[in-house]
Motif scaffolding. Structure first.
Motif, PDB file in Angstrom:
ATOM      1  N   TYR A  52       0.830  -1.090  -0.085  1.00  0.00           N
ATOM      2  CA  TYR A  52       0.114  -0.081  -0.033  1.00  0.00           C
ATOM      3  C   TYR A  52       0.954   1.188  -0.002  1.00  0.00           C
ATOM      4  O   TYR A  52       1.601   1.334   0.821  1.00  0.00           O
ATOM      5  N   MET A  53       0.586   2.175  -1.035  1.00  0.00           N
ATOM      6  CA  MET A  53       1.437   3.029  -1.191  1.00  0.00           C
ATOM      7  C   MET A  53       0.534   4.544  -0.864  1.00  0.00           C
ATOM      8  O   MET A  53      -0.235   4.862  -1.587  1.00  0.00           O
ATOM      9  N   PRO A  54       0.546   5.237   0.201  1.00  0.00           N
ATOM     10  CA  PRO A  54      -0.195   6.299   0.576  1.00  0.00           C
ATOM     11  C   PRO A  54      -0.114   7.490  -0.213  1.00  0.00           C
ATOM     12  O   PRO A  54       1.188   7.499  -0.803  1.00  0.00           O
ATOM     13  N   GLY A 105       4.801   7.346   4.145  1.00  0.00           N
ATOM     14  CA  GLY A 105       5.117   6.177   3.531  1.00  0.00           C
ATOM     15  C   GLY A 105       6.388   5.517   4.037  1.00  0.00           C
ATOM     16  O   GLY A 105       6.793   4.456   3.795  1.00  0.00           O
ATOM     17  N   ASN A 156      14.422   1.515   5.877  1.00  0.00           N
ATOM     18  CA  ASN A 156      13.011   1.504   5.614  1.00  0.00           C
ATOM     19  C   ASN A 156      12.874   0.325   4.720  1.00  0.00           C
ATOM     20  O   ASN A 156      11.700  -0.350   5.101  1.00  0.00           O
ATOM     21  N   GLN A 165      10.649  -3.083   6.164  1.00  0.00           N
ATOM     22  CA  GLN A 165       9.410  -3.675   5.045  1.00  0.00           C
ATOM     23  C   GLN A 165       9.530  -5.039   4.805  1.00  0.00           C
ATOM     24  O   GLN A 165       8.533  -5.775   5.071  1.00  0.00           O
ATOM     25  N   GLN A 225       9.003   9.863  -3.680  1.00  0.00           N
ATOM     26  CA  GLN A 225       7.900   8.962  -4.134  1.00  0.00           C
ATOM     27  C   GLN A 225       8.304   7.910  -4.860  1.00  0.00           C
ATOM     28  O   GLN A 225       7.570   6.705  -4.623  1.00  0.00           O
ATOM     29  N   VAL A 281       9.218   5.410  -1.948  1.00  0.00           N
ATOM     30  CA  VAL A 281       8.081   4.625  -1.383  1.00  0.00           C
ATOM     31  C   VAL A 281       7.430   3.647  -2.204  1.00  0.00           C
ATOM     32  O   VAL A 281       6.883   2.440  -1.561  1.00  0.00           O
ATOM     33  N   LYS A 289       9.650   0.601  -1.831  1.00  0.00           N
ATOM     34  CA  LYS A 289       9.152   0.051  -0.727  1.00  0.00           C
ATOM     35  C   LYS A 289       8.235  -0.770  -0.482  1.00  0.00           C
ATOM     36  O   LYS A 289       8.091  -1.869  -0.054  1.00  0.00           O
ATOM     37  N   THR A 290       6.857  -0.172  -1.419  1.00  0.00           N
ATOM     38  CA  THR A 290       5.828  -0.855  -1.373  1.00  0.00           C
ATOM     39  C   THR A 290       5.845  -2.196  -2.059  1.00  0.00           C
ATOM     40  O   THR A 290       5.029  -3.059  -1.515  1.00  0.00           O
TER      41      THR A 290
END
Length: 255
Positions: free
Chosen positions: A92-94, A98, A108, A112, A163, A166, A169-170
């Motif tokens: 899930y990428m907000p 994130g 990070n 994850q 971005q 993130v 990472k997602t």
């Protein structure tokens, strides 16, 4: 491995301050397979992010006849079981945030992967090769010329770099499906298109399903994506239906 994500008759109703039922959104049906990337489009405030949160199990108070990810009937799982599935099989990428601000990008990513691996073991009793997963995401960082940023903290990166970080990472634990909320809203058109292209191409390369909330209908058209498009169907009710046409209708709701 092939991925299947199927939804039947999902709905979410917002509660008024007095506890009564208010605006309602519905998703009659959806079927995604490996490599499918769909956009969720519609007017501001129509419930796009809320729908994404329901599908990504970030909200528990929705109703559905069926919400199936491969062999897992998610609607029948307990909240604890849903959390394990979300952590191990979903990404899930907000829209904002994130990244944990006091950890470097490398930390990070590692966190994850480790958390997802722990959840995957609880879910299926199998161990993931965390070293291999980290090596793969490191190679992706290198591909996007971001390997030099691994030891930096989130505040040391540009908005575009954050971005991308993130998003990487997602997908670092190679989830079966990813949910992405307005990834380009804070970017200029050029960098927005670069990020959007990365999301679409990597989702397809990794055989993941992806649902992306976006207002950028030009990007939806450029990448020839199917859409879950919002349509108003009543005075206090809206519905998301599959369409190749990214133009949405309906009144604005402040949700």
């Amino acid at each position: 491995m092939a991925v299947s994500f199927k939804v039947k008759e999902l709905s979410y109703t917002y509660k008024q301050k007095d506890g009564s039922c208010g605006y309602k959104i519905e998703l009659p049906e959806l079927s995604l397979n490996s490599g499918d990337v769909y956009a969720i489009t519609g007017v501001s405030g129509c419930g796009k992010s809320t729908l994404l949160e329901c599908l990504g199990l970030l909200r528990q108070d929705f109703v559905s006849k069926s919400l199936l990810l491969d062999s897992y009937e998610l609607s029948k799982l307990s909240v604890k079981e849903q959390c394990i599935v979300r952590s191990s099989l979903m990404g899930y990428m907000p829209q904002t945030g994130g990244l944990i601000p006091y950890l470097t990008i490398k930390e990070n990513l590692k966190l994850q992967i480790e958390v997802s691996a722990d959840s995957f073991y609880k879910l299926e009793g199998k161990k993931l090769d965390t070293k291999a997963l980290y090596q793969e995401v490191y190679e992706k960082m290198s591909k996007f010329s971001m390997d030099s940023l691994l030891d930096r903290y989130p505040h040391e990166l540009s908005i575009g770099q954050r971005q991308r970080a993130v998003f990487l990472k997602t997908i670092s634990h190679k989830p079966k499906i990813v949910f992405i909320d307005e990834p380009t809203s804070s970017l200029d058109p050029e960098h927005g298109k670069i990020l959007f292209e990365s999301i679409v191409s990597l989702s397809r390369q990794l055989d993941m399903c992806a649902l992306v909330v976006t207002h950028d209908l030009l990007l939806v058209k450029d990448f020839n994506l199917k859409s879950l498009s919002y349509a108003k169907i009543g005075a206090n009710e809206g519905q998301f239906v599959i369409s190749y046409d990214s133009v949405s209708s309906g009144d604005n709701h402040d949700l």
